[in-house]
Design a protein around this motif. Sequence first.
Motif, PDB file in Angstrom:
ATOM      1  N   PRO A 551       0.788  -1.244   0.000  1.00  0.00           N
ATOM      2  CA  PRO A 551       0.000   0.000   0.000  1.00  0.00           C
ATOM      3  C   PRO A 551       0.814   1.285   0.000  1.00  0.00           C
ATOM      4  O   PRO A 551       0.507   2.220  -0.750  1.00  0.00           O
ATOM      5  CB  PRO A 551      -0.832  -0.127   1.286  1.00  0.00           C
ATOM      6  N   GLU A 552       1.873   1.353   0.843  1.00  0.00           N
ATOM      7  CA  GLU A 552       2.660   2.593   0.911  1.00  0.00           C
ATOM      8  C   GLU A 552       3.366   2.884  -0.406  1.00  0.00           C
ATOM      9  O   GLU A 552       3.462   4.051  -0.818  1.00  0.00           O
ATOM     10  CB  GLU A 552       3.692   2.500   2.048  1.00  0.00           C
ATOM     11  N   ALA A 553       3.836   1.825  -1.076  1.00  0.00           N
ATOM     12  CA  ALA A 553       4.531   2.012  -2.352  1.00  0.00           C
ATOM     13  C   ALA A 553       3.552   2.458  -3.434  1.00  0.00           C
ATOM     14  O   ALA A 553       3.861   3.339  -4.257  1.00  0.00           O
ATOM     15  CB  ALA A 553       5.231   0.713  -2.765  1.00  0.00           C
ATOM     16  N   ALA A 569      -5.938   7.601 -12.815  1.00  0.00           N
ATOM     17  CA  ALA A 569      -6.993   6.659 -12.432  1.00  0.00           C
ATOM     18  C   ALA A 569      -6.318   5.429 -11.841  1.00  0.00           C
ATOM     19  O   ALA A 569      -5.287   4.987 -12.347  1.00  0.00           O
ATOM     20  CB  ALA A 569      -7.845   6.275 -13.638  1.00  0.00           C
ATOM     21  N   MET A 570      -6.894   4.903 -10.770  1.00  0.00           N
ATOM     22  CA  MET A 570      -6.317   3.740 -10.099  1.00  0.00           C
ATOM     23  C   MET A 570      -7.385   2.672  -9.952  1.00  0.00           C
ATOM     24  O   MET A 570      -8.476   2.933  -9.455  1.00  0.00           O
ATOM     25  CB  MET A 570      -5.798   4.151  -8.709  1.00  0.00           C
ATOM     26  N   THR A 571      -7.093   1.470 -10.421  1.00  0.00           N
ATOM     27  CA  THR A 571      -8.031   0.369 -10.235  1.00  0.00           C
ATOM     28  C   THR A 571      -7.549  -0.513  -9.096  1.00  0.00           C
ATOM     29  O   THR A 571      -6.346  -0.716  -8.928  1.00  0.00           O
ATOM     30  CB  THR A 571      -8.182  -0.485 -11.509  1.00  0.00           C
ATOM     31  N   GLY A 572      -8.483  -1.032  -8.311  1.00  0.00           N
ATOM     32  CA  GLY A 572      -8.114  -1.891  -7.196  1.00  0.00           C
ATOM     33  C   GLY A 572      -9.299  -2.678  -6.694  1.00  0.00           C
ATOM     34  O   GLY A 572     -10.450  -2.362  -7.011  1.00  0.00           O
ATOM     35  N   ASP A 573      -9.006  -3.712  -5.886  1.00  0.00           N
ATOM     36  CA  ASP A 573     -10.088  -4.546  -5.388  1.00  0.00           C
ATOM     37  C   ASP A 573      -9.941  -4.932  -3.930  1.00  0.00           C
ATOM     38  O   ASP A 573     -10.898  -5.374  -3.300  1.00  0.00           O
ATOM     39  CB  ASP A 573     -10.191  -5.822  -6.227  1.00  0.00           C
ATOM     40  N   GLY A 578      -7.297   0.539  -0.707  1.00  0.00           N
ATOM     41  CA  GLY A 578      -8.122   1.663  -0.276  1.00  0.00           C
ATOM     42  C   GLY A 578      -7.416   3.007  -0.295  1.00  0.00           C
ATOM     43  O   GLY A 578      -7.921   3.982  -0.873  1.00  0.00           O
ATOM     44  N   PRO A 579      -6.214   3.143   0.316  1.00  0.00           N
ATOM     45  CA  PRO A 579      -5.534   4.447   0.319  1.00  0.00           C
ATOM     46  C   PRO A 579      -5.220   4.974  -1.079  1.00  0.00           C
ATOM     47  O   PRO A 579      -5.403   6.164  -1.345  1.00  0.00           O
ATOM     48  CB  PRO A 579      -4.239   4.153   1.102  1.00  0.00           C
ATOM     49  N   ALA A 601     -13.939   3.519  -0.936  1.00  0.00           N
ATOM     50  CA  ALA A 601     -12.883   4.498  -1.211  1.00  0.00           C
ATOM     51  C   ALA A 601     -12.922   4.988  -2.643  1.00  0.00           C
ATOM     52  O   ALA A 601     -12.524   6.123  -2.938  1.00  0.00           O
ATOM     53  CB  ALA A 601     -11.511   3.880  -0.916  1.00  0.00           C
ATOM     54  N   ALA A 602     -13.428   4.153  -3.563  1.00  0.00           N
ATOM     55  CA  ALA A 602     -13.417   4.485  -4.990  1.00  0.00           C
ATOM     56  C   ALA A 602     -14.492   5.500  -5.331  1.00  0.00           C
ATOM     57  O   ALA A 602     -15.484   5.651  -4.625  1.00  0.00           O
ATOM     58  CB  ALA A 602     -13.615   3.219  -5.821  1.00  0.00           C
ATOM     59  N   SER A 603     -14.283   6.195  -6.445  1.00  0.00           N
ATOM     60  CA  SER A 603     -15.291   7.131  -6.951  1.00  0.00           C
ATOM     61  C   SER A 603     -16.090   6.515  -8.090  1.00  0.00           C
ATOM     62  O   SER A 603     -17.072   7.100  -8.543  1.00  0.00           O
ATOM     63  CB  SER A 603     -14.610   8.420  -7.434  1.00  0.00           C
ATOM     64  N   MET A 604     -15.657   5.332  -8.553  1.00  0.00           N
ATOM     65  CA  MET A 604     -16.358   4.664  -9.646  1.00  0.00           C
ATOM     66  C   MET A 604     -16.230   3.157  -9.450  1.00  0.00           C
ATOM     67  O   MET A 604     -15.203   2.679  -8.967  1.00  0.00           O
ATOM     68  CB  MET A 604     -15.750   5.091 -10.992  1.00  0.00           C
TER      69      MET A 604
END
Length: 843
Positions: A551-553, A569-573, A578-579, A601-604
């Motif tokens: 996460p920090e990286a 834009a960042m995709t994640g699951d 979250g951060p 946490a996501a906007s989309m």
Amino acid sequence: MEPPVPEHIQGLTKDEVLAARQQFGRNEFEFKQSNELWRMLQQLLGEPMVILLLAASTLYFITGKIADAIYLAIAILIVAGISVYQHRRSRLALEKLKKYTQPLAKVIREGKKIDVPIADLVVGDYLVVGEGDRVAADAQLYYSSDLEINESILTGESMTVAKDKNHDDPTVYQGTHIATGMAIAVITATGMHTRLGKIGKSLAQLKEQATPLEQQIGNFVKKMVIAGVLVFLVVWLINYSKSNNIIQSLLQALTLAMSILPEEIPVAFTSFMALGAWRLMQQGIIVKQMKTVETLGSADIICTDKTGTLTLNEMTLKAVYPVEEGGWKNWEVNGASNAMKELVKTGMWASEPMPYDPMEVSLHEAYGKFCQHDERKAYQLTKEYPLEGKPPMMTHVFTDLEGHQIIAAKGAPETILRVCRLDDTERKVTEKALHEMAEKGYRILGVAQSYNSHDALPANQEQLEFRLTGLLAFYDPPKENIKQVIEQFQQAGIEIKVLTGDNPVTTRQIAGQVGLDRTQVPLSGEEIMQLEGEELDAAVINNQLFARMFPEAKLKVIHTLQRLGKIVAMTGDGVNDGPALKAAHIGVAMGKRGAEVAKQAASMILPDDDLVHMLTAIAMGRRIYNNLKKAIRYILSIHIPIILVVFIPLALGWTFPNIFSPIHIIFFELIMGPTCSIIYENEPAEANILQRPPRKSSTSIFNWSELWISVLQGLIITSGCLVMYQWGLSHRMNEREVRTLVFTTLVAANLFLTFENRSFHSSLFQTFRYPNKLLSLIIGITLLLGILILFVPVVRDFFDLAPIQFIPLLYCLLIALLSVIWIEILKWLKRRKALQLQPGDAS
């Protein structure tokens, strides 16, 4: 396939659910809402245009011009009606989005685990939560496994709290997040009866900050309001000094002030953004905030996870490397040796008893196929060391009724090899097998066992004495369409960066399979954390692949790109994403496999986890921004001639200084509003919209490079109107006849401008083929009104116009056409320049 629900937990029946809901209500917050009608009325009465109309209507009543006063009063109702319609349209779109973004919760009912909307949860339900989930109601723990909860929303403390049913407070609270582990809990309170509901009334009062584009529009409108006030005073003084008639001079000053106000722009912005979010929802893309729609059009970098985004997230067990046999082999149940089966069994013991991770599910399924006697029923999980470390590992301790222990660990091969303390020969052989399997694009887990000789287990899992059991290799194939999707992103000027927790070799192999540069050596998370300054900037910009990220990286990469002026834009699951999702300009969560923390946490949210929908969203963002530009350019282009036709004859002392009255101005306002907010909002995306580079986020929609054409359009239309004014004077026409010429020219120019501004690039004839069902409707209504005003005597007299002959009418239409059609020359030059360079340069 998930393991079955424990037999002793049946959950509520349908009748019990209905009874509980009737007794305790729905699981919703019921905050007091302001009166919508009263709020809208207050908003309308604060509109500058409505204030001016009220003032003008009052003055007409005072002077005895009852018909004019009634017309303006009706105009107030029409303006209010249009505002209410647009507001309601936008509000309904946003309400649908809110309903669509309602998350689901897992419960056990009638012996089955099912997903239900959180609003449908009732007291007595068995709630199932796992890592990354947000707790949907207050519930008392019934069963838990290595449960740690983030309760910061209630306590303000960021440290997680470990809980089980024997804890001093064995309750999981609504709004808290599961950091690790899983649990089954019985719901004890819902809705306003939860702890969060009792203290959460302030949540209903939160307001979103204005977006950059919204601020630009607000500042522009404020400046125009100030200009309107100043011009009102100047024009009133000029008129009063000439006529000494205070009411008539006030009416003329109000006329010009009304012509200056571009009140259509903020209405257009709100409706464009809200309806854009609604259109995306219709295509299966959930946008949680309107500002995301604005940002989509300028995204130039997408940081994506590998698993489940570029790949299918199937995690099929493909190969195994049992240490005892000294070489890796393809996994097949029928031909598996005892050593291979023992390796898989150890991996299963290192997994959750009720797995949700695809690799753990795959191990449970593999064990279930070859085991003759299922040992899982005889053992209970008595100790769990959570997934931790860089790269991470985890350890489970299972114990049976006789006290026999099974201690199994799995995790990143590098970490497992380190804790097993292999000699050089064993390490080299294992690393060779690891490299060979990674070259095939496999995701690899190291597996180890421990035989604890101590009475008490150590605090840290790495203090256990482990023996390497082997390596497990899973294959998660790339999605069929992902290569084409990445090519389309690149054509749209958007760069893809892969940020994954997987090892570097596997990352390179999958990157090559999806069309990215496989020759590049991925940077690791540890390397990113050690870089600073220009070295960090260069590494983040120049590299596409990042492996063993934590996460920090990830957060450091996102912040670096943002500092360098990129729209990210960042995709994640996962819960660890979250951060980064929160920090990115556009956080994109996966709907199927995404943890609830990631979705919050996501906007989309992409419900089907398909990155192709990200392309759809970006195209929609670009379309909305382009259409908003068209609407703003149209508004400015048509406002300029209205302002100058009112001001120039007055300021220069021409024969007929008061060519327009408030009645004429409000007519133009009434036909301009629907044109900009209905016609242009409904315009389709132009064919090459994804072949153009992203717009720069620093570019203002009101800068000179965007507006000079609009200003020039307005000035040329003004010239056309004033040419007809002077032509009428030269033919000794009276005031009503001259007014008719100018009015007709301006109405016709408005119609031609509506068609011309549908594209800044394509020709007028090309745009006729653009589908827009509302275009003919609005144009038809405008034409009908124009015909009524010009040719129906009662209406014509009300507007203080004169009958118009065929030749003057033809001249008006010709001048109007010429004052607009010249823009085709600029479009042609732009297309020619684009062909000489490349298609993507055209804008």
